[in-house]
Design an enzyme around this catalytic site. Structure first.
Site, short mmCIF file in Angstrom:
data_model
loop_
_atom_site.label_atom_id
_atom_site.label_comp_id
_atom_site.label_asym_id
_atom_site.label_seq_id
_atom_site.Cartn_x
_atom_site.Cartn_y
_atom_site.Cartn_z
N HIS A 51 30.13 70.82 -22.30
CA HIS A 51 29.72 70.47 -23.66
C HIS A 51 29.95 71.60 -24.69
O HIS A 51 30.53 71.39 -25.74
CB HIS A 51 28.25 70.06 -23.69
CG HIS A 51 27.89 69.02 -22.67
ND1 HIS A 51 28.77 68.04 -22.27
CD2 HIS A 51 26.76 68.80 -21.95
CE1 HIS A 51 28.19 67.26 -21.36
NE2 HIS A 51 26.97 67.71 -21.15
N ASP B 37 33.48 63.85 -20.67
CA ASP B 37 32.45 64.74 -21.18
C ASP B 37 31.78 63.93 -22.28
O ASP B 37 32.41 63.64 -23.30
CB ASP B 37 33.06 66.02 -21.75
CG ASP B 37 31.98 66.96 -22.25
OD1 ASP B 37 31.01 66.48 -22.87
OD2 ASP B 37 32.09 68.17 -22.02
N HIS B 38 30.54 63.54 -22.07
CA HIS B 38 29.97 62.56 -23.01
C HIS B 38 29.82 63.12 -24.43
O HIS B 38 29.65 62.36 -25.37
CB HIS B 38 28.65 61.98 -22.47
CG HIS B 38 27.46 62.86 -22.65
ND1 HIS B 38 27.14 63.86 -21.78
CD2 HIS B 38 26.50 62.89 -23.60
CE1 HIS B 38 26.04 64.45 -22.18
NE2 HIS B 38 25.62 63.88 -23.29
C1 BG6 Z 1 23.97 66.63 -19.56
C2 BG6 Z 1 23.22 67.73 -18.86
O1 BG6 Z 1 25.33 66.69 -19.26
O2 BG6 Z 1 23.79 66.75 -20.97
C3 BG6 Z 1 21.74 67.68 -19.23
O3 BG6 Z 1 23.35 67.58 -17.45
C4 BG6 Z 1 21.58 67.71 -20.74
O4 BG6 Z 1 21.03 68.75 -18.64
C5 BG6 Z 1 22.45 66.65 -21.40
O5 BG6 Z 1 20.21 67.50 -21.04
C6 BG6 Z 1 22.44 66.80 -22.91
O6 BG6 Z 1 23.05 65.69 -23.49
P1 BG6 Z 1 22.62 65.19 -24.94
O7 BG6 Z 1 23.59 64.09 -25.24
O8 BG6 Z 1 21.20 64.74 -24.83
O9 BG6 Z 1 22.76 66.37 -25.84
#
Ligand code: BG6
Length: 512
Positions: free
Chosen positions: A261, A198-199
């Site tokens: 997230h 989960d990034h």
């Molecule tokens: C991704 C989603 O996992 O996370 C996207 O698929 C979203 O829809 C993105 O825009 C948001 O990531 P960050 O790091 O830009 O908040």
């Protein structure tokens, strides 16, 4: 006066030792994720001396190309997406370790070629036979790749050699598919070999939530139902669906953002202190949070969850077309681009404290934050004074774009009359720490090589997260009207989300 760290220079990943020898195999090496994020992250690790000098990298994709052509695509990716100026020596040294295997991910022949390539790379660089397989592919390819890796003996660990598989999101589209993907992976791999990404867990500000809570004696005594009035977790985005219509229209904001997230932010905010910083101890505490979240009945979904879709509007000064007019989106789509919900956690720490979560595309501003609202001080002291209301005591953990921790409290306005106003105490990361620009994937790739699963997701808690979301999906599907509200692009979201809090006598913090 510029603030200084109290304990000298901060420790960052750059202070760590180089990762162990291994080969990184990237499935989907020609794809967007690899080009935009993984390659620049690998470069950053190389530039900071965090890659082993016994490292090889093998890209796997359908495109038939010799190693040199693959290196050219990586060169181009670095030119376009590096987070910092590229040092030619570092880049060329990295490129010299790169190889390519062409083939269909479902074809056993691909894995025979990969096996030969891995043996060759191991011999050339002395990788000790360790391999980190990174599945940067569409989710439909996860199970077939793992099955084939298993069948060709590539996941077997023996004599201290390790084999690990990093799986990107989305991990399932509902509880049943998440369970079946876990089952598929676990027929081939042991849990200690599976690294579910989960990034958000790669973001420094997210990793700091546990540190803020558990490395300070200050907050924890207040972090419970006796003192916390409610919690707001917001992931507001200005981006629209852009060119991801096909994926997004079948997915929606709930599946795309909540079980991953937002739930990571929720778990880190609500979890009990783990007994140690070990991956299993942390995962166990997170799982307990999801297990304790009250499961909605269909009627409760209707009153506690809001779904909405954006119409045409203006986002940060630029016109944005309605969601339904986007590329690859159905003209009569009823997919939500915004979701808000009110959750309760049925445990001793949080009983009765609402957790409000919201996320949406094409909102007024990009803002991810956790706001912990504390209970008001009792009023009687200020009876018979001109003080009419006190500002809320709020601790805001800013994740992005503002990386800060802010405490809002009341102070006396200077002057002879008793007047009180809300003030803010702000800790901005940039005032204390000079972190090098990063993609957010550096720590995750490094941890994958180092064998640290703490910032990855364990099977049981991924399923526990989906178990919370499943009644919502079921209720939306079963209801004759799916309760889709509307909001103009560039706004704060739909009025119905405001009503959700207004019913409790509360208001959202502005997304600005
Ligand atoms: C991704 C989603 O996992 O996370 C996207 O698929 C979203 O829809 C993105 O825009 C948001 O990531 P960050 O790091 O830009 O908040």
């Amino acid at each position: 006066m510029r603030a200084q760290p109290c304990l000298g220079p901060a420790t960052t990943v750059a202070d760590a030792a180089p990762a162990p020898p291994c080969t990184i195999v990237i499935f989907g090496a020609a794809g967007d994720l690899a080009r935009r994020l993984l390659i620049p992250a690998l470069y950053n690790l190389a530039a900071r001396g965090l890659l082993s000098d016994r490292l090889g990298i093998v890209g796997v994709s359908r495109n038939v190309m010799p190693d040199e052509a693959f290196r050219d695509t990586v060169r181009a990716a670095l030119r376009n997406f590096a987070t910092d100026a590229v040092e030619p020596d570092v880049a060329e040294a990295l490129l010299g370790r790169l190889f390519h295997v062409a083939g269909d991910f479902a074809d056993p022949e691909t894995y025979r070629r990969l096996t030969d390539r891995l043996a060759d790379v191991a011999g050339r660089f002395g990788t000790d036979g360790n391999v980190l397989f990174y599945l940067a592919t569409p989710p439909a390819a996860f199970a077939p790749i793992v099955r084939n890796l298993g069948a060709s003996g590539l996941t077997r660990e023996k004599g201290g050699v390790w084999r690990r598989v990093v799986v990107e999101k989305p991990f399932g589209t509902d509880l049943a598919s998440a369970r079946s993907l876990n089952a598929e992976l676990q027929t081939v791999l042991d849990e200690h070999q599976i690294y579910r990404i989960d990034h958000y867990l790669g973001k420094e500000t997210v990793q700091n939530i546990m540190v803020a809570r558990f490395a300070n004696g200050l907050f924890e005594p207040l972090w419970n139902r006796n003192h916390v009035d409610h919690v707001q977790i917001t992931v507001g985005e200005t981006v629209s669906v852009e060119r991801r219509g096909r994926f997004y229209d079948a997915t929606g904001a709930l599946r795309d953002m909540v079980p991953n997230h937002l739930f990571q932010l929720l778990a880190l905010t609500a979890m009990e202190p783990p007994t140690c910083f070990d991956a299993d101890a942390v995962h166990t505490e997170k799982a307990k949070v999801f297990d304790a979240i009250h499961r909605f009945t269909p009627e409760e979904v209707a009153t506690n969850v809001v779904r909405a879709q954006y119409g045409a509007g203006t986002v940060t000064g630029k016109p944005v077309a309605a969601y339904r007019e986007s590329l690859d989106v159905a003209a009569d789509s009823r997919t939500e681009t915004f979701v808000a919900m009110r959750l309760l956690i049925d445990n001793w720490r949080w009983a009765g404290v609402p957790f409000y979560l919201r996320t949406g595309k094409s909102l007024a501003a990009r803002r991810t934050e956790i706001a912990v609202g504390f209970k008001q001080a009792p009023y009687p002291l200020f009876r018979n004074t001109p003080v009419e209301r006190l500002a809320d005591n709020v601790l805001v953990i800013g994740v992005q774009p503002d990386e800060a921790i802010t405490l809002q409290f009341n102070a006396k306005v200077p002057g002879p009359r008793l007047r009180i106003d809300g003030v803010r105490m702000v800790m901005e990361y940039k005032d204390y720490f000079r972190a090098a620009p990063s993609t957010g994937y550096e720590t995750l790739i490094y941890d994958g090589m180092a064998g640290d699963q703490t910032q990855f997701q364990r099977a049981d808690y991924v399923e526990a997260g989906w178990a919370v979301v499943q009644p919502i999906l079921d209720a939306w599907r079963a209801r004759s009207g799916d309760g889709l509200a509307a909001y103009p692009a560039g706004s704060q979201g739909p009025r119905e989300a405001d009503d959700l809090l207004a019913r409790d006598g509360r208001r959202w913090r502005p997304v600005s």
